[in-house]
Design a protein around this motif. Structure first.
Motif, PDB file in Angstrom:
ATOM      1  N   ALA A 108      22.194  -1.125  -5.992  1.00 52.04           N
ATOM      2  CA  ALA A 108      21.057  -0.306  -5.545  1.00 52.04           C
ATOM      3  C   ALA A 108      21.583   0.999  -4.946  1.00 52.04           C
ATOM      4  CB  ALA A 108      20.219  -1.068  -4.520  1.00 52.04           C
ATOM      5  N   ALA A 109      22.612   0.877  -4.076  1.00 49.32           N
ATOM      6  CA  ALA A 109      23.187   2.059  -3.440  1.00 49.32           C
ATOM      7  C   ALA A 109      23.793   2.999  -4.476  1.00 49.32           C
ATOM      8  CB  ALA A 109      24.261   1.632  -2.437  1.00 49.32           C
ATOM      9  N   LEU A 110      24.495   2.400  -5.444  1.00 44.71           N
ATOM     10  CA  LEU A 110      25.156   3.211  -6.463  1.00 44.71           C
ATOM     11  C   LEU A 110      24.127   4.003  -7.267  1.00 44.71           C
ATOM     12  CD1 LEU A 110      28.081   3.589  -7.174  1.00 44.71           C
ATOM     13  CD2 LEU A 110      27.934   1.695  -8.767  1.00 44.71           C
ATOM     14  N   HIS A 111      23.011   3.353  -7.631  1.00 38.99           N
ATOM     15  CA  HIS A 111      22.010   4.063  -8.422  1.00 38.99           C
ATOM     16  C   HIS A 111      21.194   5.033  -7.568  1.00 38.99           C
ATOM     17  CE1 HIS A 111      22.950   0.851 -11.323  1.00 38.99           C
ATOM     18  NE2 HIS A 111      22.561   1.726 -12.230  1.00 38.99           N
ATOM     19  N   TYR A 112      21.074   4.730  -6.279  1.00 35.12           N
ATOM     20  CA  TYR A 112      20.294   5.584  -5.387  1.00 35.12           C
ATOM     21  C   TYR A 112      21.043   6.878  -5.082  1.00 35.12           C
ATOM     22  CZ  TYR A 112      17.627   6.767  -1.105  1.00 35.12           C
ATOM     23  OH  TYR A 112      16.856   7.386  -0.141  1.00 35.12           O
ATOM     24  N   TRP A 113      22.327   6.752  -4.727  1.00 37.92           N
ATOM     25  CA  TRP A 113      23.088   7.915  -4.282  1.00 37.92           C
ATOM     26  C   TRP A 113      23.941   8.539  -5.381  1.00 37.92           C
ATOM     27  CZ3 TRP A 113      23.453   4.231   0.222  1.00 37.92           C
ATOM     28  CH2 TRP A 113      22.545   4.595   1.230  1.00 37.92           C
ATOM     29  N   PHE A 114      23.899   7.943  -6.586  1.00 35.95           N
ATOM     30  CA  PHE A 114      24.698   8.496  -7.693  1.00 35.95           C
ATOM     31  C   PHE A 114      24.440   9.990  -7.903  1.00 35.95           C
ATOM     32  CE2 PHE A 114      25.519   9.430 -12.148  1.00 35.95           C
ATOM     33  CZ  PHE A 114      26.762   8.873 -12.350  1.00 35.95           C
ATOM     34  N   LYS A 121       0.800  -1.230   0.000  1.00 34.69           N
ATOM     35  CA  LYS A 121       0.000   0.000   0.000  1.00 34.69           C
ATOM     36  C   LYS A 121       0.833   1.281   0.000  1.00 34.69           C
ATOM     37  CE  LYS A 121      -4.468  -1.525   1.613  1.00 34.69           C
ATOM     38  NZ  LYS A 121      -5.501  -1.453   2.636  1.00 34.69           N
ATOM     39  N   GLY A 122       2.110   1.190  -0.400  1.00 35.15           N
ATOM     40  CA  GLY A 122       2.912   2.403  -0.548  1.00 35.15           C
ATOM     41  C   GLY A 122       2.604   3.052  -1.887  1.00 35.15           C
ATOM     42  N   SER A 123       2.961   4.369  -2.038  1.00 30.04           N
ATOM     43  CA  SER A 123       2.824   4.975  -3.367  1.00 30.04           C
ATOM     44  C   SER A 123       4.108   4.677  -4.122  1.00 30.04           C
ATOM     45  CB  SER A 123       2.608   6.480  -3.303  1.00 30.04           C
ATOM     46  OG  SER A 123       2.496   6.905  -1.981  1.00 30.04           O
ATOM     47  N   ILE A 124       4.131   3.531  -4.789  1.00 28.77           N
ATOM     48  CA  ILE A 124       5.391   3.033  -5.332  1.00 28.77           C
ATOM     49  C   ILE A 124       5.805   3.817  -6.567  1.00 28.77           C
ATOM     50  CG2 ILE A 124       6.479   1.060  -6.451  1.00 28.77           C
ATOM     51  CD1 ILE A 124       5.031  -0.677  -4.398  1.00 28.77           C
ATOM     52  N   ASN A 125       7.044   4.276  -6.536  1.00 30.61           N
ATOM     53  CA  ASN A 125       7.631   5.035  -7.621  1.00 30.61           C
ATOM     54  C   ASN A 125       8.739   4.155  -8.187  1.00 30.61           C
ATOM     55  OD1 ASN A 125       8.759   6.950  -9.252  1.00 30.61           O
ATOM     56  ND2 ASN A 125       9.731   8.106  -7.582  1.00 30.61           N
ATOM     57  N   LEU A 126       8.433   3.452  -9.292  1.00 31.34           N
ATOM     58  CA  LEU A 126       9.340   2.401  -9.754  1.00 31.34           C
ATOM     59  C   LEU A 126      10.522   2.988 -10.520  1.00 31.34           C
ATOM     60  CD1 LEU A 126       9.562  -0.623  -9.530  1.00 31.34           C
ATOM     61  CD2 LEU A 126       8.360  -0.855 -11.672  1.00 31.34           C
ATOM     62  N   GLU A 127      11.548   3.393  -9.782  1.00 30.76           N
ATOM     63  CA  GLU A 127      12.765   3.920 -10.395  1.00 30.76           C
ATOM     64  C   GLU A 127      13.871   2.876 -10.272  1.00 30.76           C
ATOM     65  OE1 GLU A 127      13.238   6.789 -11.897  1.00 30.76           O
ATOM     66  OE2 GLU A 127      11.589   8.096 -11.283  1.00 30.76           O
ATOM     67  N   ILE A 128      15.002   3.174 -10.952  1.00 27.65           N
ATOM     68  CA  ILE A 128      16.092   2.184 -11.025  1.00 27.65           C
ATOM     69  C   ILE A 128      16.547   1.676  -9.648  1.00 27.65           C
ATOM     70  CG2 ILE A 128      18.419   1.751 -11.914  1.00 27.65           C
ATOM     71  CD1 ILE A 128      16.358   2.108 -14.076  1.00 27.65           C
ATOM     72  N   ASN A 171      17.287  16.727  -4.763  1.00 27.95           N
ATOM     73  CA  ASN A 171      16.572  15.614  -4.135  1.00 27.95           C
ATOM     74  C   ASN A 171      15.688  14.912  -5.165  1.00 27.95           C
ATOM     75  OD1 ASN A 171      15.251  13.869  -2.472  1.00 27.95           O
ATOM     76  ND2 ASN A 171      14.311  15.429  -1.164  1.00 27.95           N
ATOM     77  N   PRO A 172      16.304  14.146  -6.079  1.00 25.76           N
ATOM     78  CA  PRO A 172      15.532  13.591  -7.197  1.00 25.76           C
ATOM     79  C   PRO A 172      14.469  12.588  -6.767  1.00 25.76           C
ATOM     80  CG  PRO A 172      17.750  12.675  -7.147  1.00 25.76           C
ATOM     81  CD  PRO A 172      17.720  13.758  -6.127  1.00 25.76           C
TER      82      PRO A 172
END
Ligand SMILES: [Cu+2]
Lengths: 94, 536
Positions: free
Chosen positions: B407-413, B345-352, B501-502
């Protein structure tokens, strides 16, 4: 820093600790002269533990430090003891 | 050195203390530069390690000799293991993302001991060089496997000594990083950030740091004992001298099992950051995740014997280690449950980054559940030393920690470089990774059940089918990794400018500039809310 006061240990205390460490070292050598069989290792380890305790408390200043540091050291020793006990679950029961 | 004028409003990349660009990197005590130094060193070694893995898979594409001799194969799996374990996943997430992000996430200007931090990287480089020397010195590269099992490790004529000394040195890097992080987390949190307002990635780094500090000395001593045994024939492990080879296995795994938690816990921390951000929802069971993190770190010390079921331990030790191993599965399961409940039930934002986080859940669960097959004595005896074990290990470490790393690399890139990457190529790379990964490692489970041993360069014809599939999977996997890495490297150079803050994250790192300034914050923030207080 927290509000714990800086404790200064007099030289005399350090000298007493040093002397007792030397005495304990000599004792742990002397104990091997007595025929104790497999208990002589235990004897040497007891002396070593007392020495460790003295070094940790005085030379490493733990006696005068925050409680949290004492708890940390206690936990670390507990983990170490548990690891040794579990290892001996293999050796004793083989 | 000329008096540097430091403008605190420009990005840390612009801060220059030396004329030479190289010196600006390798002598910098800025936690962000040190994190990137680790990233570049680790990625360089990763390319080597991955290509060695590919070479092994190409050798196994058909029975008999295909591209290398048996002895070369032995050296290849040893080198692959040493690089991947000691140079990549043990430092891995803490050294790269811990260094770059821990101070920012807890609202500090740097780690507690910046010079010690730089020293850790230098020790890492020194250890790496010494370990690599084993490849070129003496009578050929080591062939013991990364585990250096006694008594073979001091009987073999190959050059084991530099590899042992290198691993010993690398341990110090790990210990110092752990020490630095413990002190940083205890003493440098921003005002208002109580323990229970700290984000989960710093929490996992904290638990990891304790393992680094307490377990690494054991492997240091063990490696020294092997070195002493090899040079002076003391008789610790050699049965011919009255030693006990199983003692080596005890000592080695007393470190190396907790070490897998050094590898996996920070990855779990990353997943715990990514999922709430891309659901815009507070994490389910924040305290349960912290408790399970600490529990994994603690119970993880006492399960090492599950690597030794067939080594000749006492029966008492067998059931005890099996029981403890099953216990450590519980906190991992708690985490999986919490992550899935967060998604619900989250508002899922399907990013990399969420793709990679979901990839983690999928692959790590396969790895974790096959671990139970190995944790149970009865079934482990059957598949011990087969490719089943190799498949399980790669699912957990590569599918878990590796996927968590990406995941970390794409999240904090965007935060680290201030640039966005190309989404289409990132998706192609991700799907190729998952497909290649499954093709490569799934057949190894079945092959292992059918009895194909690990670490053999040849096999019977009956194992051919599975190995062909596996080798083609390796080719797809390597190609996809190349896509992922090339995409990130080119984006770091030429990508579009990323917003501050993308992903609409609310932990502290999303409130600072991208890339951050030298001291991260203009004024140290005062924390009032919990780390995941989204509106939902
Ligand atoms: Cu293990």
């Amino acid at each position: 820093m927290d509000n714990h006061s800086k404790h200064i240990v007099p030289y005399k205390t350090y000298l007493i600790i040093l002397a007792s460490l030397i005495v304990l070292t000599i004792l742990s050598i002397l104990i091997t002269e007595i025929e104790l069989g497999e208990y002589s290792t235990a004897g040497a380890l007891i002396f070593a533990s007392v020495k460790t305790f003295l070094v940790l408390s005085y030379f490493m200043h733990l006696k005068f430090d925050n409680l949290i540091l004492k708890i940390f050291v206690g936990l670390v020793i507990a983990v170490f003891v548990a690891v040794v006990v579990i290892t001996f679950m293999d050796y004793i029961h083989r | 050195m000329a008096e540097p004028t430091i403008n605190l409003e420009q990005s840390f990349y612009e801060v220059k203390n030396y004329k030479s660009p190289i010196l600006n990197w390798i002598l910098s005590t800025d936690h962000k530069r040190i994190g990137l130094l680790y990233l570049y060193s680790i990625m360089t070694f990763f390319v080597v390690g991955a290509l060695l893995g590919l070479a092994m898979k190409l050798e196994l594409i058909a029975p008999g000799k295909t591209i290398m001799e048996a002895q070369t194969y032995n050296a290849a799996f040893t080198f692959h293991g040493i690089i991947m374990i000691f140079l990549i996943i043990i430092p891995g997430l803490p050294a790269v993302f811990g260094n770059f992000l821990l101070p920012i996430m807890i609202g500090a200007k740097d780690v507690a001991f910046p010079k010690l931090n730089l020293l850790s990287w230098w020790i890492y480089v020194l250890g790496a060089i010494v370990a690599l020397l084993s490849q070129v010195m003496g009578d050929g590269p080591p062939d013991t496997g990364w585990t250096f099992y006694a008594p073979y490790s001091f009987k073999t004529t190959s050059t084991v000594l530099p590899a042992l000394i290198g691993a010993f040195i690398l341990g110090f890097s790990s210990i110092l990083t752990g020490l630095n992080f413990i002190v940083t987390i205890h003493r440098m949190r921003a005002p208002g950030m109580t323990w229970l307002k700290m984000p989960l990635f710093p929490w996992t780094l904290y638990a990891t740091a304790w393992i680094q500090l307490l377990a690494t000395p054991v492997v240091g001593i063990t490696l020294l004992m092997v070195i002493a045994e090899k040079m002076f024939q003391i008789g610790f492990f050699d049965p011919a001298l009255g030693g006990d080879p199983i003692l080596f296995q005890h000592l080695f795994w007393i470190y190396s099992h907790p070490a897998v938690y050094i590898m996996i816990l920070p990855a779990m921390g990353v997943i715990s950051e990514v999922i709430p951000t891309f659901c815009q929802k507070t994490i389910f069971g924040y305290k349960a995740i912290i408790a399970s993190t600490l529990l994994i770190a603690f119970v993880g010390y006492f399960v090492w014997g599950h690597h030794m079921y067939t080594a000749g331990m006492s029966d008492t030790a067998l059931w005890l280690f099996s029981l403890l191993t099953f216990l450590v599965a519980i906190p991992s399961a708690i985490k999986i449950f919490n992550w899935i409940a967060t998604l619900y039930k989250g508002s899922i934002n399907l990013e990399i980054p969420l793709y990679w986080a979901l990839g983690f859940l999928f692959l790590f669960m396969i790895g974790g559940l096959t671990g139970l097959v190995l944790g149970s004595v009865a079934t482990d005896v059957y598949v011990h030393d087969t490719s089943f074990v190799v498949a399980h290990f790669h699912f957990v470490m590569f599918g878990g920690t590796g996927t968590g790393f990406f995941a970390a690399l794409h999240y904090w890139f965007p935060k680290m470089y201030g640039k966005s990457y190309d989404n289409t190529w990132a998706k192609v790379g991700f799907w190729g990774f998952i497909i290649g990964f499954m093709m490569l490692y799934m057949p190894m489970f079945t092959l292992g059940m059918q009895g194909m041993p690990r670490r053999y360069f040849d096999y019977l014809e009956q194992f051919h089918g599975g190995n062909i599939l596996s080798s083609f999977g390796a080719i797809i996997l390597i190609a996809s990794l190349a896509i992922v890495i090339i995409n990130l490297v080119t984006s770091a150079k030429r990508g579009k400018k990323a917003p501050k803050n993308p992903w609409d994250g609310i932990t502290l790192e999303w409130q600072v500039d991208s890339p951050p300034t030298l001291e991260n914050f203009e004024t140290i923030p005062v924390v009032e809310k919990g780390p995941y207080d989204y509106k939902k």
